[in-house]
Write an enzyme that holds these catalytic residues in place. Structure first.
Site, PDB file in Angstrom:
ATOM      1  N   CYS A   4       0.831  -1.203   0.000  1.00 54.21           N
ATOM      2  CA  CYS A   4       0.000   0.000   0.000  1.00 54.21           C
ATOM      3  C   CYS A   4       0.870   1.260   0.000  1.00 54.21           C
ATOM      4  O   CYS A   4       1.714   1.444   0.883  1.00 54.21           O
ATOM      5  CB  CYS A   4      -0.913  -0.032   1.220  1.00 54.21           C
ATOM      6  N   HIS A  46      -3.329   1.023   8.572  1.00 50.64           N
ATOM      7  CA  HIS A  46      -4.282   0.775   7.482  1.00 50.64           C
ATOM      8  C   HIS A  46      -5.619   0.332   8.098  1.00 50.64           C
ATOM      9  O   HIS A  46      -6.006  -0.833   8.001  1.00 50.64           O
ATOM     10  CB  HIS A  46      -3.715  -0.275   6.519  1.00 50.64           C
ATOM     11  N   ASN A  87     -12.920   9.952  -1.143  1.00 48.46           N
ATOM     12  CA  ASN A  87     -13.431   9.140  -2.237  1.00 48.46           C
ATOM     13  C   ASN A  87     -13.474   7.683  -1.786  1.00 48.46           C
ATOM     14  O   ASN A  87     -12.498   7.185  -1.206  1.00 48.46           O
ATOM     15  CB  ASN A  87     -12.528   9.274  -3.470  1.00 48.46           C
ATOM     16  N   GLY A  93     -13.635   7.879  -7.793  1.00 46.58           N
ATOM     17  CA  GLY A  93     -12.360   8.519  -8.089  1.00 46.58           C
ATOM     18  C   GLY A  93     -11.233   8.105  -7.169  1.00 46.58           C
ATOM     19  O   GLY A  93     -10.139   8.675  -7.225  1.00 46.58           O
ATOM     20  N   THR A  95      -8.081   6.337  -5.949  1.00 48.22           N
ATOM     21  CA  THR A  95      -6.952   5.673  -6.615  1.00 48.22           C
ATOM     22  C   THR A  95      -6.024   4.982  -5.619  1.00 48.22           C
ATOM     23  O   THR A  95      -5.247   4.124  -6.020  1.00 48.22           O
ATOM     24  CB  THR A  95      -6.133   6.686  -7.436  1.00 48.22           C
ATOM     25  N   HIS A  98      -6.414   3.274   0.759  1.00 46.51           N
ATOM     26  CA  HIS A  98      -6.045   3.426   2.184  1.00 46.51           C
ATOM     27  C   HIS A  98      -6.824   4.659   2.624  1.00 46.51           C
ATOM     28  O   HIS A  98      -6.635   5.737   2.036  1.00 46.51           O
ATOM     29  CB  HIS A  98      -4.524   3.623   2.284  1.00 46.51           C
ATOM     30  N   HIS A 100      -8.344   7.967   3.476  1.00 49.86           N
ATOM     31  CA  HIS A 100      -7.705   9.274   3.554  1.00 49.86           C
ATOM     32  C   HIS A 100      -8.721  10.374   3.284  1.00 49.86           C
ATOM     33  O   HIS A 100      -9.742  10.152   2.634  1.00 49.86           O
ATOM     34  CB  HIS A 100      -6.529   9.390   2.575  1.00 49.86           C
TER      35      HIS A 100
END
Ligand code: AMP
Ligand code: ZN
Length: 114
Positions: A4, A46, A87, A93, A95, A98, A100
């Site tokens: 990750c 995570h 997102n 969207g 990408t 993890h 955030h």
């Protein structure tokens, strides 16, 4: 160690332009800013791939992220206002899977999506 990207940034294996750090959370500037101020706030652990995985067991870190967001807003002088986005899923969207939060500021966003 998993593969990750944000876990690697949290571990210091990949450099970041750090804005804030404590035991639970790291915040750093987005590498591809979408506004004059674009900061990412991540739990170091995570805890979840996205908002879709928040439960009673891991939601405390989300509250802490928002405490940190308020601190960063004060630190960065965002008194005029800012937007927080998360997102969840590729269609939204996302990408980097993890959890955030994006802090966006320094541009007039009043005519945008929400
Ligand atoms: P999302 O598309 O919501 O998953 O957000 C991921 C964000 O991470 C994007 O805005 C990217 O520009 C940003 N990003 C990707 N790699 C890095 C990196 N190495 N350092 C800082 N930001 C990054
Ligand atoms: Zn991770």
């Amino acid at each position: 160690m998993n593969d990750c990207l944000f876990c690697k940034i949290a571990a210091g294996e990949i450099p970041s332009n750090k804005v804030y750090e404590d035991e639970q959370v790291l915040a750093f500037r987005d590498i591809n800013p979408q506004a004059p101020v674009h900061i990412l706030v991540i739990p170091k652990e995570h805890a979840a791939d996205s908002a879709a995985q928040i439960t009673a067991e891991n939601s405390a870190v989300v509250a802490h992220c928002f405490e940190v967001i308020a601190k960063i807003a004060a630190q960065e002088g965002l008194a005029e206002g800012f937007r927080v986005i998360t997102n969840s899923g590729a269609v939204a969207g996302q990408t980097v899977p993890h959890l955030h939060f994006h802090i966006l500021a320094g541009a007039d966003m009043s005519d945008k999506l929400v």
